[in-house]
Design a protein around this motif. Structure first.
Motif, PDB file in Angstrom:
ATOM      1  N   GLU A 188      10.438   9.905   9.080  1.00 38.39           N
ATOM      2  CA  GLU A 188      11.397   9.250   8.215  1.00 38.39           C
ATOM      3  C   GLU A 188      10.921   8.814   6.883  1.00 38.39           C
ATOM      4  O   GLU A 188      11.674   8.411   6.049  1.00 38.39           O
ATOM      5  CB  GLU A 188      12.345   8.233   9.002  1.00 38.39           C
ATOM      6  CG  GLU A 188      12.914   8.755  10.097  1.00 38.39           C
ATOM      7  CD  GLU A 188      13.815   7.685  11.122  1.00 38.39           C
ATOM      8  OE1 GLU A 188      14.858   7.830  10.929  1.00 38.39           O
ATOM      9  OE2 GLU A 188      13.111   6.973  11.762  1.00 38.39           O
ATOM     10  N   ILE A 189       9.578   8.607   6.811  1.00 41.07           N
ATOM     11  CA  ILE A 189       9.247   7.851   5.684  1.00 41.07           C
ATOM     12  C   ILE A 189       8.014   8.493   4.942  1.00 41.07           C
ATOM     13  O   ILE A 189       7.603   8.191   3.871  1.00 41.07           O
ATOM     14  CB  ILE A 189       8.668   6.282   5.997  1.00 41.07           C
ATOM     15  CG1 ILE A 189       7.467   6.301   7.123  1.00 41.07           C
ATOM     16  CG2 ILE A 189       9.803   5.342   6.425  1.00 41.07           C
ATOM     17  CD1 ILE A 189       6.852   5.228   7.368  1.00 41.07           C
ATOM     18  N   PHE A 198       0.760  -1.251  -0.027  1.00 41.07           N
ATOM     19  CA  PHE A 198       0.073   0.001   0.114  1.00 41.07           C
ATOM     20  C   PHE A 198       0.701   1.281  -0.034  1.00 41.07           C
ATOM     21  O   PHE A 198       0.592   2.186  -0.548  1.00 41.07           O
ATOM     22  CB  PHE A 198      -0.987   0.024   1.131  1.00 41.07           C
ATOM     23  CG  PHE A 198      -1.920   1.313   1.454  1.00 41.07           C
ATOM     24  CD1 PHE A 198      -2.911   1.145   0.675  1.00 41.07           C
ATOM     25  CD2 PHE A 198      -1.638   2.228   2.228  1.00 41.07           C
ATOM     26  CE1 PHE A 198      -3.787   2.304   0.791  1.00 41.07           C
ATOM     27  CE2 PHE A 198      -2.349   3.415   2.214  1.00 41.07           C
ATOM     28  CZ  PHE A 198      -3.432   3.395   1.513  1.00 41.07           C
ATOM     29  N   ASN A 199       1.927   1.253   0.723  1.00 37.95           N
ATOM     30  CA  ASN A 199       2.857   2.421   0.680  1.00 37.95           C
ATOM     31  C   ASN A 199       4.073   2.512  -0.094  1.00 37.95           C
ATOM     32  O   ASN A 199       4.720   3.478  -0.103  1.00 37.95           O
ATOM     33  CB  ASN A 199       3.316   2.535   2.240  1.00 37.95           C
ATOM     34  CG  ASN A 199       2.242   2.800   3.320  1.00 37.95           C
ATOM     35  OD1 ASN A 199       1.860   3.938   3.002  1.00 37.95           O
ATOM     36  ND2 ASN A 199       1.984   2.054   4.156  1.00 37.95           N
ATOM     37  N   GLY A 200       4.335   1.164  -0.799  1.00 35.85           N
ATOM     38  CA  GLY A 200       5.369   1.374  -1.778  1.00 35.85           C
ATOM     39  C   GLY A 200       6.764   1.287  -1.236  1.00 35.85           C
ATOM     40  O   GLY A 200       7.793   1.800  -1.645  1.00 35.85           O
ATOM     41  N   ASN A 228       1.825   7.474  -0.606  1.00 34.70           N
ATOM     42  CA  ASN A 228       2.642   6.635  -0.682  1.00 34.70           C
ATOM     43  C   ASN A 228       4.145   6.914  -1.255  1.00 34.70           C
ATOM     44  O   ASN A 228       4.326   7.967  -1.450  1.00 34.70           O
ATOM     45  CB  ASN A 228       2.214   5.327  -1.504  1.00 34.70           C
ATOM     46  CG  ASN A 228       1.784   5.429  -3.120  1.00 34.70           C
ATOM     47  OD1 ASN A 228       2.518   6.491  -3.425  1.00 34.70           O
ATOM     48  ND2 ASN A 228       1.244   4.694  -3.656  1.00 34.70           N
ATOM     49  N   ALA A 229       5.138   6.013  -1.284  1.00 33.80           N
ATOM     50  CA  ALA A 229       6.307   6.315  -1.913  1.00 33.80           C
ATOM     51  C   ALA A 229       6.639   6.785  -3.175  1.00 33.80           C
ATOM     52  O   ALA A 229       7.527   7.344  -3.451  1.00 33.80           O
ATOM     53  CB  ALA A 229       7.048   4.965  -1.676  1.00 33.80           C
ATOM     54  N   TYR A 230       5.380   6.543  -3.942  1.00 32.45           N
ATOM     55  CA  TYR A 230       5.494   7.120  -5.462  1.00 32.45           C
ATOM     56  C   TYR A 230       4.808   8.431  -5.450  1.00 32.45           C
ATOM     57  O   TYR A 230       4.478   8.910  -6.716  1.00 32.45           O
ATOM     58  CB  TYR A 230       4.819   6.247  -6.300  1.00 32.45           C
ATOM     59  CG  TYR A 230       5.075   4.682  -5.959  1.00 32.45           C
ATOM     60  CD1 TYR A 230       6.342   4.277  -6.416  1.00 32.45           C
ATOM     61  CD2 TYR A 230       4.087   3.713  -5.538  1.00 32.45           C
ATOM     62  CE1 TYR A 230       7.041   3.213  -6.305  1.00 32.45           C
ATOM     63  CE2 TYR A 230       4.765   2.423  -5.413  1.00 32.45           C
ATOM     64  CZ  TYR A 230       5.790   2.025  -5.599  1.00 32.45           C
ATOM     65  OH  TYR A 230       6.462   0.808  -5.659  1.00 32.45           O
ATOM     66  N   GLY A 231       4.286   8.985  -4.429  1.00 32.69           N
ATOM     67  CA  GLY A 231       3.677  10.319  -4.531  1.00 32.69           C
ATOM     68  C   GLY A 231       2.131  10.152  -4.538  1.00 32.69           C
ATOM     69  O   GLY A 231       1.393  11.302  -4.735  1.00 32.69           O
ATOM     70  N   ASP A 232       1.503   9.023  -4.804  1.00 29.77           N
ATOM     71  CA  ASP A 232       0.141   8.889  -4.964  1.00 29.77           C
ATOM     72  C   ASP A 232      -0.563   9.087  -3.596  1.00 29.77           C
ATOM     73  O   ASP A 232      -0.317   8.466  -2.569  1.00 29.77           O
ATOM     74  CB  ASP A 232      -0.266   7.511  -5.277  1.00 29.77           C
ATOM     75  CG  ASP A 232       0.607   7.111  -6.539  1.00 29.77           C
ATOM     76  OD1 ASP A 232       0.685   7.837  -7.396  1.00 29.77           O
ATOM     77  OD2 ASP A 232       0.720   5.862  -6.790  1.00 29.77           O
TER      78      ASP A 232
END
Length: 188
Positions: free
Chosen positions: A77-78, A62-64, A109-113
């Motif tokens: 940190e994330i 979900f968060n990548g 998420n990590a992809y900016g979504d």
């Protein structure tokens, strides 16, 4: 580094005055890991220092992120700062109030979504009642929110058409009875 945070998860009773308690440790017990992985939603566990101690694969996807990018880290940190501040504020309030917490917000998420979500969080205590952290489940309601926005846009368009129409507009049900009627009197 081995993080050993335990919490009470199951109490099985035989119906008599006997009961058995199981203290399960995240990452240290196959049963605990299996329970986390069986939940079809993102699940995470943070200790009282706001550090992620455990999560399931759904949470990672979900968060990548990978497990190494999450475990042992705090939310600052994330996650982007503005999102991390929302999470930290909610977590602090939960630690003070205890019990359960449910709130709606956005996550990234990590992809900016960005996604619309509902968090369900509960405090965790040890067998003596001492606060040891929190566990949370994330429900993705992005599709629901998109449908709500489209419905609202459609309703607004319909209302604009009806209000600005010079015609009498009506809707009949299957029995031929007027269900809705719009008549506009215009000043000449």
């Amino acid at each position: 580094m081995c993080i050993r945070d335990s919490f009470y998860i199951i109490q099985a009773s035989t119906g008599q005055n006997l009961s058995q308690q199981f203290n399960l440790e995240f990452g240290e017990n196959d049963l605990t890991d299996a329970v986390l992985e069986a939940i079809p939603a993102p699940v995470f566990y943070k200790n009282t220092d706001h550090v992620y101690v455990a999560c399931n694969q759904e949470f990672l996807e979900f968060n990548g992120y990978t497990r190494d990018q999450i475990i042992g880290k705090n939310v600052f940190e994330i996650a982007p700062k503005e999102v991390a501040e929302i999470y930290r504020k909610a977590d602090n309030a939960l630690f003070v109030a205890g019990g359960r917490q449910v709130y709606e917000t956005q996550t990234e998420n990590a992809y900016g979504d960005r996604k619309d979500v509902v968090f369900h969080k509960s405090v965790l205590t040890d067998n003596e009642g001492n606060l040891i952290g929190l566990i949370g489940i994330i429900l993705d309601i992005t599709s629901q929110k998109q449908a709500e926005r489209k419905l609202l846009e459609s309703q607004n368009l319909f209302n604009t058409i009806v209000v600005n129409s010079p015609s009498h507009i009506f809707v009949k049900n299957m029995e031929g009875v007027y269900a809705v009627s719009y008549t506009h009197l215009r000043a000449h």
